[in-house]
Structures are given as C-alpha cells and as structure tokens.
Scaffold this motif. Structure first.
Motif, PDB file in Angstrom:
ATOM      1  N   ASP A 133      48.618  27.153  57.985  1.00 21.87           N
ATOM      2  CA  ASP A 133      48.440  26.252  59.117  1.00 21.87           C
ATOM      3  C   ASP A 133      47.405  26.767  60.115  1.00 21.87           C
ATOM      4  O   ASP A 133      47.135  26.106  61.116  1.00 21.87           O
ATOM      5  CB  ASP A 133      49.773  25.986  59.827  1.00 21.87           C
ATOM      6  N   MET A 134      46.809  27.929  59.847  1.00 18.04           N
ATOM      7  CA  MET A 134      45.778  28.451  60.731  1.00 18.04           C
ATOM      8  C   MET A 134      44.524  27.594  60.619  1.00 18.04           C
ATOM      9  O   MET A 134      44.220  27.028  59.566  1.00 18.04           O
ATOM     10  CB  MET A 134      45.498  29.913  60.391  1.00 18.04           C
ATOM     11  N   ALA A 135      43.773  27.491  61.709  1.00 16.11           N
ATOM     12  CA  ALA A 135      42.643  26.564  61.750  1.00 16.11           C
ATOM     13  C   ALA A 135      41.603  26.855  60.677  1.00 16.11           C
ATOM     14  O   ALA A 135      40.932  25.939  60.198  1.00 16.11           O
ATOM     15  CB  ALA A 135      41.989  26.601  63.129  1.00 16.11           C
ATOM     16  N   ALA A 136      41.446  28.112  60.288  1.00 15.49           N
ATOM     17  CA  ALA A 136      40.456  28.457  59.267  1.00 15.49           C
ATOM     18  C   ALA A 136      40.689  27.692  57.970  1.00 15.49           C
ATOM     19  O   ALA A 136      39.750  27.380  57.246  1.00 15.49           O
ATOM     20  CB  ALA A 136      40.489  29.959  59.002  1.00 15.49           C
ATOM     21  N   ILE A 137      41.944  27.385  57.662  1.00 20.29           N
ATOM     22  CA  ILE A 137      42.277  26.601  56.467  1.00 20.29           C
ATOM     23  C   ILE A 137      42.557  25.151  56.847  1.00 20.29           C
ATOM     24  O   ILE A 137      42.048  24.211  56.236  1.00 20.29           O
ATOM     25  CB  ILE A 137      43.492  27.199  55.734  1.00 20.29           C
ATOM     26  N   ARG A 138      43.360  24.961  57.878  1.00 22.85           N
ATOM     27  CA  ARG A 138      43.817  23.618  58.227  1.00 22.85           C
ATOM     28  C   ARG A 138      42.661  22.689  58.594  1.00 22.85           C
ATOM     29  O   ARG A 138      42.617  21.529  58.175  1.00 22.85           O
ATOM     30  CB  ARG A 138      44.799  23.716  59.400  1.00 22.85           C
ATOM     31  N   SER A 139      41.689  23.196  59.350  1.00 25.47           N
ATOM     32  CA  SER A 139      40.617  22.331  59.833  1.00 25.47           C
ATOM     33  C   SER A 139      39.645  21.946  58.725  1.00 25.47           C
ATOM     34  O   SER A 139      39.173  20.813  58.679  1.00 25.47           O
ATOM     35  CB  SER A 139      39.862  23.022  60.972  1.00 25.47           C
ATOM     36  N   GLY A 140      39.341  22.885  57.837  1.00 26.25           N
ATOM     37  CA  GLY A 140      38.349  22.614  56.813  1.00 26.25           C
ATOM     38  C   GLY A 140      38.892  22.035  55.525  1.00 26.25           C
ATOM     39  O   GLY A 140      38.165  21.357  54.787  1.00 26.25           O
ATOM     40  N   PHE A 141      40.171  22.320  55.245  1.00 27.48           N
ATOM     41  CA  PHE A 141      40.736  21.924  53.957  1.00 27.48           C
ATOM     42  C   PHE A 141      42.044  21.149  54.103  1.00 27.48           C
ATOM     43  O   PHE A 141      42.361  20.297  53.279  1.00 27.48           O
ATOM     44  CB  PHE A 141      41.004  23.173  53.095  1.00 27.48           C
TER      45      PHE A 141
END
Length: 506
Positions: A260-268
């Motif tokens: 759920d961290m933005a590095a994964i959540r925002s892009g994928f």
C-alpha cells in the motif's frame, strides 16, 4: 471451475498474503481468512493497547488458535521504529547508536532482547534488522535506522542482530533489499531511484544482505526502489533483482515491503503490484497498514485492502497472466517459514538481556561544543517536520522527556508544512523572554534544509542557543553548539534531557 471459485486455489492464494488489520482484537474477517489458509497478519502500533500489558499476547494466542503456525509479524527495530512501545517510545538503542558504539556483542544482546520482547507478545517474525547502508545523507526514511554508512560496519551488526533475534526463537527479516540507503525519496510517498551501476551496488549496498544470509536469516524484505542497472521496475516487482538474491544463496522467504506504499500503489496499484511481485519471485505479500497513520489516511479499511490484493491475484490466475505453479512456489516458501517459527516456539525463552541501554545511548551521543545551560531557564522549539510513516508512532518521546523539565513549543518548519522559516522563527521568538536559552530540536540539517536555515536564523537572533539533532549530523556543523543524538527513542530522549537540563557537555 475457475481458479477464483476453486476452494483449493483460494486457500493457496490466501497462504501468501500478509495483511494488517484494525483494532486490539481480531476482526471476524481475519479469523475467517485464517480458517481459509491465510498466512498470518502484521501488527502495527494501533494493534497494541499500551494500557493492557497482556493484550497483544492474548490477541496472538487467539490468532494461533485459529491457525497453528500462523505468521505474526511486527515492525520492531528498536530505536526510532517500535510498535510494541509506540505509545511512549522505545527503550532499546537504535541502529545508528549501536553502529557508533560498534560493539557487536552489545548489538547481539539487543537483538536477543528485541526477540524476547516480540516472542513475549506472541509474534513470530521481526521485521528487522535494517541492512541498508545509509550512503546518502539526505535520505528521508532510513537515516538513523541504519547501522552506518559503510558496508563493513553495517554487515557485522546486521549479522549480530540477526543472530540475536533468532536465538530467541523468532524469525528475523532483513530489509530492504537491495538497499534503500542511497535514496532521497521515501517509498511511502513516492518511487525512489538508485542511480548506481551494478559494481557500485555490489560493493556498497549488497554486503550486509550477504552477511544476513550467512547468519541464517529466515526472511528478507524487498524495497520499492528502482535500480536502473536492473531495469525500470522497483525491486519488489523485479525478477532480475529477486533472482540475484536467490543466486546469493538465500533460500528463505522473500517478503515484500508493504504494497500500500505510494511507490507501488500510485504506479501499479496494490493488487497489480501483488501479481507482479509473485511473478518476479516474491513469496509473502505484505499488504500494509490500514490505519490513519498509513499513507492512505484511513480512506480504506482493512478488509477492503485485503480483498483488493486477493481478488487481483485470483483474476490474474483466471486470465492466465499468473500460473498456479507460481503461487505454489511462493506458498512452499511461506510454509517453510511457518515451520521455522513453529520450531522456534520450542526454543527456550532467553533471559532478559543485561546490556545497559542508557550507556549505549550516552556512548553514541556527540556534542560539538560544551553546552552551558545550567541554571538558565529553557524553551525548546521543535522545528521538526512530522515523523516518517516508517516510524508511525503515536508518541513524541523527545518532547515528552524534555517537557518534564522545560517548556516545549512545536513550530515545525519542514517542507511538508510549507511554512516560511524566518516568519515562523520570528513569531515563535517574540513570545519567548530574551533571557531564556532556546533549544532547537531538529532532525534534518543537511545543507539547504529548512531546519538548517531555521537554526541559522536562531543563532543570529538569540546567541547562546543550542540545537538537539535527533537525525544524522551534517558534515558541515550547525551555527550553534549541537547535541547529535542519533535517534528519537525514549531512552535517547531521557539522556538528552539530562544533558540539556544539567548543562553538561562532553
């Protein structure tokens, strides 16, 4: 029958998922999921009732009753990052302090005590040690969580901490492969990049992970960091990087950092990220923190987070993007970790460690110039921005410890607050009598930072002021005498309070 409706496949998928949940008791959905084969759960600070010493152990027993061998993880590093002591701050030294003292026997003893505390709470996996080498002084998320800035120093303490934790019968999980120490972006908020070639990465950042492997670490956590030398996917989703980890001889469980961290959540998206992580070779998928302290601000709930990831994997199995064999591979690794922690329950519980946490912290603190404050009235101006999500503590142990003796005022000047430094300082100082000594509490003082500028303004406006730096020191000294504390734990705050209020220097 489609994969998404096949009970055996649904159980297989549940067996590689590691969600967080809300509350001090297990919600019904979590108990049902455990009955269906869920791997376990991760504890965060909001799951711990500080007013009830036995609460977490009771919760753990209920989850173990629901599924023997359940994996109960806790992000317990000691120092700045603590879930078990999130209400008041950790009583253990942090990694940077242990690295400065550089006594591996002490680090091993701290690991034993950390493992003993986690085991007493009923948890079975410790999301530590941090194996990142903090080579970038502007790093916003690792910093004092790292043992230091050289691979040799970090490697020997990672090995010692791993040995200590696992001697207590709980599994250690070294993090964040292949290294989060050269980043200037916090992966809770964005997607970091490490622009290093393979040779430099190998020389400067991978040795501590090799040390953890050789120490027998049970699990290793990935980072959501892009290393262009290995392609444009973050490590969690990168088959080349996770393959490299296996080639180093690691046969344990590869755990993702929170999806759920933005590095994964925002892009994928968390669900898509979970599918790609499994395809890349990850085993146990950490879904993340559903509380208001997390990056989503409490806009979703724990069950919705779980379903998002589970359903995305089931859909990928249905459309053929993901094979059952790939999930079975991950499931076998998770089952091996479950067997490891089940065996650990038969390891004798160690006695409480005998190291002196206060002595470690005092030995790590650095004072740039003699601090002469004895007999003077003090006001602490807390110039820090809000804590990183990695810390996610409900406590502010520094100001709690200091406010027992002196007045404290929060006047954060960090970039997230977007406040004019000169105006903030002028307004704050206008309310402080001119004969008072001012103590600036900072944690980000690299050149160009708002906090460094604020200290410079303070030095000109109030000669005789000092700074207490809870983060890593900059190479260039601040404009006032400085106490570098290398952490924000409760035990650190107490030691700093004694220095400040006693006027002692060293």
């Amino acid at each position: 029958m489609s994969h998404s409706t096949d009970p055996a496949v649904r159980a297989l998928v549940a067996g590689v998922l590691w969600p967080g949940f809300l509350g001090h008791r297990a919600p019904d959905w979590l108990l049902r999921a455990l009955d269906e084969g869920l791997a376990g759960a991760v504890y965060f600070g909001h799951n711990v009732d500080a007013g009830s010493p036995d609460q977490l152990a009771t919760l753990s027993r209920s989850l173990k009753d629901a599924r023997p061998g359940v994996l109960l993880g806790v992000d317990e590093e000691g120092g700045s990052v603590s879930r078990l002591e999130s209400a008041h701050g950790s009583t253990l030294p942090g990694a940077a302090q242990l690295g400065r003292v550089d006594d591996v026997d002490t680090t091993r003893a701290v690991g034993v005590e950390l493992g003993r505390r986690v085991r007493a709470a009923g948890a079975t996996v410790v999301l530590a040690p941090v194996a990142d080498v903090n080579t970038n002084p502007r790093n916003p998320v690792i910093g004092v969580r790292s043992f230091g800035s050289t691979p040799e120093l970090v490697g020997r303490h990672v090995a010692a901490m791993t040995e200590g934790i696992q001697s207590a019968g709980v599994a250690a999980c070294a993090k964040h492969f292949p290294g989060h120490g050269d980043t200037v972006v916090d992966s809770h908020h964005g997607l970091p990049r490490v622009e290093l070639d393979r040779r430099t990465l190998e020389a400067e950042h991978l040795p501590p992970f090799q040390a953890a492997i050789e120490a027998g670490v049970a699990a290793i956590m990935t980072s959501h960091v892009v290393v262009p030398a290995f392609g444009e996917l973050p490590a969690t989703l990168n088959a080349a990087l996770l393959g490299d980890l296996r080639e180093r001889g690691f046969a344990g469980t590869i755990v993702t950092d929170a999806l759920d961290m933005a590095a994964i959540r925002s892009g994928f998206g968390s669900g898509r990220g979970a599918v790609l992580a499994l395809k890349a070779g990850a085993d146990l998928l950490c879904i993340g923190n559903p509380s208001a302290l997390g990056p989503k601000g409490g806009t979703t709930d724990d069950l919705a987070d779980y379903r998002e990831v589970r359903d995305a994997i089931l859909a990928a199995l249905d459309d053929g993007e993901l094979s059952v064999a790939e999930v079975e591979r991950a499931s076998r690794s998770v089952a091996n970790l479950s067997a490891w922690v089940s065996a650990g329950e038969h390891v004798p519980v160690p006695d409480e460690a005998t190291f002196d946490a206060e002595a470690v912290v005092r030995g790590a603190i650095r004072v740039s110039d003699p601090v002469e404050l004895a007999g003077r009235e003090l006001t602490v101006l807390d110039l820090r921005d809000r804590a990183t999500v990695a810390v996610a503590s409900t406590a502010d142990p520094f100001t709690e410890a200091l406010s027992a003796s002196v007045a404290c005022e929060r006047v954060g000047v960090g970039p997230l607050l977007q406040r004019d430094v000169v105006a903030v300082l002028a307004d704050a100082l206008a309310h402080i009598p001119s004969d008072r000594a001012v103590v600036a509490l900072v944690d980000a003082v690299q050149p160009g930072s708002a906090q460094r500028q604020a200290v410079r303004v303070l030095a000109a406006a109030r000669p005789g002021s000092i700074a207490v730096n809870a983060g890593l020191p900059a190479q260039q000294p601040l404009a006032v005498p400085t106490i570098d504390a290398f952490g924000v734990s409760r035990v650190t705050a107490q030691a700093v309070a004694e220095l400040v209020t006693g006027g002692a220097g060293r």
